[in-house]
Design an enzyme around this catalytic site. Structure first.
Site, PDB file in Angstrom:
ATOM      1  N   GLY A  14       0.831  -1.214   0.000  1.00 20.87           N
ATOM      2  CA  GLY A  14       0.000   0.000   0.000  1.00 20.87           C
ATOM      3  C   GLY A  14       0.857   1.251   0.000  1.00 20.87           C
ATOM      4  O   GLY A  14       0.612   2.205   0.747  1.00 20.87           O
ATOM      5  N   ALA A  15       1.849   1.271  -0.896  1.00 21.10           N
ATOM      6  CA  ALA A  15       2.834   2.367  -0.881  1.00 21.10           C
ATOM      7  C   ALA A  15       2.520   3.452  -1.912  1.00 21.10           C
ATOM      8  O   ALA A  15       3.343   4.329  -2.160  1.00 21.10           O
ATOM      9  CB  ALA A  15       4.231   1.797  -1.131  1.00 21.10           C
ATOM     10  N   SER A  16       1.346   3.415  -2.500  1.00 22.63           N
ATOM     11  CA  SER A  16       1.028   4.390  -3.553  1.00 22.63           C
ATOM     12  C   SER A  16       0.556   5.726  -3.009  1.00 22.63           C
ATOM     13  O   SER A  16       0.476   6.705  -3.750  1.00 22.63           O
ATOM     14  CB  SER A  16      -0.058   3.811  -4.462  1.00 22.63           C
ATOM     15  OG  SER A  16      -1.140   3.348  -3.668  1.00 22.63           O
ATOM     16  N   ASN A  93       1.196  -2.698   5.332  1.00 20.40           N
ATOM     17  CA  ASN A  93       0.433  -1.456   5.497  1.00 20.40           C
ATOM     18  C   ASN A  93      -0.870  -1.423   4.698  1.00 20.40           C
ATOM     19  O   ASN A  93      -1.821  -0.761   5.106  1.00 20.40           O
ATOM     20  CB  ASN A  93       1.343  -0.280   5.094  1.00 20.40           C
ATOM     21  CG  ASN A  93       0.555   0.988   4.858  1.00 20.40           C
ATOM     22  OD1 ASN A  93       0.135   1.663   5.798  1.00 20.40           O
ATOM     23  ND2 ASN A  93       0.313   1.327   3.595  1.00 20.40           N
ATOM     24  N   TYR A 160     -13.788  -4.488   9.753  1.00 17.76           N
ATOM     25  CA  TYR A 160     -12.460  -3.865   9.610  1.00 17.76           C
ATOM     26  C   TYR A 160     -11.769  -3.815  10.978  1.00 17.76           C
ATOM     27  O   TYR A 160     -10.586  -4.177  11.101  1.00 17.76           O
ATOM     28  CB  TYR A 160     -12.639  -2.460   9.029  1.00 17.76           C
ATOM     29  CG  TYR A 160     -11.420  -1.557   9.097  1.00 17.76           C
ATOM     30  CD1 TYR A 160     -10.381  -1.686   8.178  1.00 17.76           C
ATOM     31  CD2 TYR A 160     -11.319  -0.567  10.077  1.00 17.76           C
ATOM     32  CE1 TYR A 160      -9.276  -0.847   8.243  1.00 17.76           C
ATOM     33  CE2 TYR A 160     -10.221   0.276  10.146  1.00 17.76           C
ATOM     34  CZ  TYR A 160      -9.195   0.130   9.225  1.00 17.76           C
ATOM     35  OH  TYR A 160      -8.098   0.956   9.285  1.00 17.76           O
ATOM     36  N   ALA A 162     -12.283  -5.682  13.537  1.00 15.47           N
ATOM     37  CA  ALA A 162     -11.927  -7.046  13.951  1.00 15.47           C
ATOM     38  C   ALA A 162     -10.666  -7.515  13.220  1.00 15.47           C
ATOM     39  O   ALA A 162      -9.801  -8.178  13.803  1.00 15.47           O
ATOM     40  CB  ALA A 162     -13.094  -7.992  13.670  1.00 15.47           C
ATOM     41  N   ALA A 163     -10.563  -7.158  11.943  1.00  9.44           N
ATOM     42  CA  ALA A 163      -9.362  -7.534  11.180  1.00  9.44           C
ATOM     43  C   ALA A 163      -8.130  -6.850  11.781  1.00  9.44           C
ATOM     44  O   ALA A 163      -7.056  -7.441  11.881  1.00  9.44           O
ATOM     45  CB  ALA A 163      -9.523  -7.141   9.715  1.00  9.44           C
ATOM     46  N   LYS A 164      -8.285  -5.589  12.193  1.00  7.08           N
ATOM     47  CA  LYS A 164      -7.154  -4.866  12.782  1.00  7.08           C
ATOM     48  C   LYS A 164      -6.806  -5.437  14.159  1.00  7.08           C
ATOM     49  O   LYS A 164      -5.635  -5.479  14.533  1.00  7.08           O
ATOM     50  CB  LYS A 164      -7.466  -3.367  12.857  1.00  7.08           C
ATOM     51  CG  LYS A 164      -7.494  -2.688  11.489  1.00  7.08           C
ATOM     52  CD  LYS A 164      -6.171  -2.804  10.755  1.00  7.08           C
ATOM     53  CE  LYS A 164      -6.098  -1.943   9.512  1.00  7.08           C
ATOM     54  NZ  LYS A 164      -4.814  -2.058   8.805  1.00  7.08           N
TER      55      LYS A 164
HETATM   56  N1  LIG Z   1      -5.898   7.010   7.737  1.00  8.96           N
HETATM   57  C1  LIG Z   1      -6.186   6.638   8.969  1.00  8.96           C
HETATM   58  O1  LIG Z   1      -6.722   7.425   9.765  1.00  8.96           O
HETATM   59  C2  LIG Z   1      -5.867   5.246   9.449  1.00  8.96           C
HETATM   60  C3  LIG Z   1      -6.114   4.953  10.784  1.00  8.96           C
HETATM   61  C4  LIG Z   1      -5.815   3.693  11.275  1.00  8.96           C
HETATM   62  C5  LIG Z   1      -5.253   2.759  10.434  1.00  8.96           C
HETATM   63  N2  LIG Z   1      -5.025   3.068   9.125  1.00  8.96           N
HETATM   64  C6  LIG Z   1      -4.431   2.016   8.293  1.00  8.96           C
HETATM   65  O2  LIG Z   1      -3.274   2.537   7.659  1.00  8.96           O
HETATM   66  C7  LIG Z   1      -3.001   1.772   6.483  1.00  8.96           C
HETATM   67  C8  LIG Z   1      -2.720   2.727   5.333  1.00  8.96           C
HETATM   68  O3  LIG Z   1      -3.898   3.466   5.045  1.00  8.96           O
HETATM   69  P1  LIG Z   1      -3.850   5.014   4.719  1.00  8.96           P
HETATM   70  O4  LIG Z   1      -4.396   5.743   5.870  1.00  8.96           O
HETATM   71  O5  LIG Z   1      -2.504   5.387   4.206  1.00  8.96           O
HETATM   72  O6  LIG Z   1      -4.963   5.060   3.575  1.00  8.96           O
HETATM   73  P2  LIG Z   1      -4.833   5.353   1.996  1.00  8.96           P
HETATM   74  O7  LIG Z   1      -4.145   6.661   1.801  1.00  8.96           O
HETATM   75  O8  LIG Z   1      -6.209   5.182   1.461  1.00  8.96           O
HETATM   76  O9  LIG Z   1      -3.871   4.199   1.443  1.00  8.96           O
HETATM   77  C9  LIG Z   1      -4.285   2.861   1.415  1.00  8.96           C
HETATM   78  C10 LIG Z   1      -3.261   2.027   0.681  1.00  8.96           C
HETATM   79  O10 LIG Z   1      -3.734   0.661   0.692  1.00  8.96           O
HETATM   80  C11 LIG Z   1      -3.854   0.207  -0.652  1.00  8.96           C
HETATM   81  N3  LIG Z   1      -5.040  -0.633  -0.837  1.00  8.96           N
HETATM   82  C12 LIG Z   1      -6.338  -0.296  -0.617  1.00  8.96           C
HETATM   83  N4  LIG Z   1      -7.154  -1.280  -1.043  1.00  8.96           N
HETATM   84  C13 LIG Z   1      -6.337  -2.253  -1.557  1.00  8.96           C
HETATM   85  C14 LIG Z   1      -6.572  -3.504  -2.162  1.00  8.96           C
HETATM   86  N5  LIG Z   1      -7.799  -3.996  -2.375  1.00  8.96           N
HETATM   87  N6  LIG Z   1      -5.495  -4.241  -2.533  1.00  8.96           N
HETATM   88  C15 LIG Z   1      -4.248  -3.779  -2.345  1.00  8.96           C
HETATM   89  N7  LIG Z   1      -3.957  -2.589  -1.803  1.00  8.96           N
HETATM   90  C16 LIG Z   1      -4.992  -1.833  -1.423  1.00  8.96           C
HETATM   91  C17 LIG Z   1      -4.003   1.446  -1.502  1.00  8.96           C
HETATM   92  O11 LIG Z   1      -3.578   1.143  -2.839  1.00  8.96           O
HETATM   93  P3  LIG Z   1      -4.087   1.992  -4.139  1.00  8.96           P
HETATM   94  O12 LIG Z   1      -4.268   3.406  -3.665  1.00  8.96           O
HETATM   95  O13 LIG Z   1      -2.967   1.842  -5.126  1.00  8.96           O
HETATM   96  O14 LIG Z   1      -5.356   1.368  -4.613  1.00  8.96           O
HETATM   97  C18 LIG Z   1      -3.113   2.443  -0.765  1.00  8.96           C
HETATM   98  O15 LIG Z   1      -1.782   2.304  -1.180  1.00  8.96           O
HETATM   99  C19 LIG Z   1      -4.223   0.876   6.270  1.00  8.96           C
HETATM  100  O16 LIG Z   1      -3.926  -0.417   6.739  1.00  8.96           O
HETATM  101  C20 LIG Z   1      -5.282   1.508   7.140  1.00  8.96           C
HETATM  102  O17 LIG Z   1      -6.247   0.582   7.562  1.00  8.96           O
HETATM  103  C21 LIG Z   1      -5.322   4.287   8.615  1.00  8.96           C
END
Ligand SMILES: NC(=O)c1ccc[n+]([C@@H]2O[C@H](COP(=O)([O-])OP(=O)(O)OC[C@H]3O[C@@H](n4cnc5c(N)ncnc54)[C@H](OP(=O)(O)O)[C@@H]3O)[C@@H](O)[C@H]2O)c1
Length: 254
Positions: A14-16, A93, A160, A162-164
């Site tokens: 998820g590095a995009s 991630n 979600y 529960a997965a976390k």
């Molecule tokens: N933002 C928050 O407040 C928050 C809080 C707690 C935990 N988190 C966790 O932090 C991590 C990163 O999320 P983020 O906040 O950086 O959100 P984000 O900006 O939406 O990034 C999510 C990343 O996960 C990838 N992803 C999403 N669906 C996918 C799929 N079906 N298959 C493969 N990759 C997928 C995306 O890839 P593409 O964009 O290339 O599709 C993107 O690189 C996640 O595990 C999220 O649950 C986030």
């Protein structure tokens, strides 16, 4: 901690964009020599991250896969094997709420997708990477959990959450299993990070409420999380095993 990660090969899923993008760049800035960037749909984003990683002096490579289904997980594992990379640092991630749905609305297909993306893919990517880490007598794995693991998540985010929670438990179990092989497994647990995640699943009103309930008085940034991941991968964290570090500006204290 400047070039602490010198010579290390890292994989960030998820590095995009968001936390994963900031983490990949931070790992390169701290000396990683090669960073493998996983992405799903956001090709332009991963190309920008790849350029930043290369500017920091590391080699970079992007691998696309939808980790929400079994075929996507398997295709990613195959591409990873073909890359020949012996990973030293793994950051699990990639993740998403996928969509908000309450109990009565939840289909078996949605359940599988949320669990595949947020839990199953991390387990099997870890299985593949740990083999090399064991052969190399060491490595560091950082999983990305969530405050939702502690508080059950918002409405429609229970699976979600529960997965976390499973990610946090997996972190402890694997920390015990892999510590004798020199592998440290830890997790970070972001609160509310101001990025695409909340463009998709929240709104500004909800975010204002979060800020007012946060002692630090602001939302988190991608870099707040990324720097903690770098720390967990560094020698400074050498005696830290199985921990989930809460990063939430004091909104939820464990
Ligand atoms: N933002 C928050 O407040 C928050 C809080 C707690 C935990 N988190 C966790 O932090 C991590 C990163 O999320 P983020 O906040 O950086 O959100 P984000 O900006 O939406 O990034 C999510 C990343 O996960 C990838 N992803 C999403 N669906 C996918 C799929 N079906 N298959 C493969 N990759 C997928 C995306 O890839 P593409 O964009 O290339 O599709 C993107 O690189 C996640 O595990 C999220 O649950 C986030």
């Amino acid at each position: 901690m400047d070039q602490e990660l010198s010579g290390k090969i890292a994989l960030v899923t998820g590095a995009s964009r968001g936390i994963g993008a900031a983490t990949a760049i931070a790992l390169a800035n701290h000396g990683a020599s090669r960073v493998i960037l996983h992405f799903n749909s956001y090709k332009t984003g991963v190309e920008q991250v790849l350029a930043c990683v290369e500017r920091a002096g590391a080699k970079a490579q992007a691998i696309q896969a939808d980790l929400g289904d079994e075929a996507g997980i398997q295709s990613f594992l195959k591409a990873l094997e073909n890359s020949g990379a012996a990973i030293n640092i793994l950051v699990n991630n990639a993740g998403s709420l996928v969509e908000r749905a309450k109990l009565a609305e939840f289909t078996p297909e949605l359940f599988d997708r949320v669990m595949n993306l947020n839990m199953k893919s991390a387990w099997f990517i870890t299985q593949a990477v740990a083999r090399h880490m064991i052969a190399n007598n060491g490595g560091s794995i950082v999983n990305v959990s969530s405050i939702a693991a502690r508080n059950g998540g918002g409405i429609g985010a229970t699976v979600y959450a529960a997965a976390k929670a499973a990610i946090s438990a997996m972190t402890k179990g694997l920390a015990k299993e892999l510590a004798p092989q020199g592998i440290r497994v830890n997790a970070v647990s972001p609160g509310t990070v101001d990025n695409n995640f909340h463009v998709q699943f929240s709104n500004r009103e909800i975010l204002k409420t979060v800020v007012s309930a946060t002692p630090a008085g602001r939302l988190g940034t991608n870099e707040d999380v990324a720097e903690t991941v770098v720390f967990l991968c560094s020698e400074a964290a050498r005696y830290i095993h199985g921990q989930t570090i809460e990063i939430n500006g004091g909104m939820f204290m464990v």
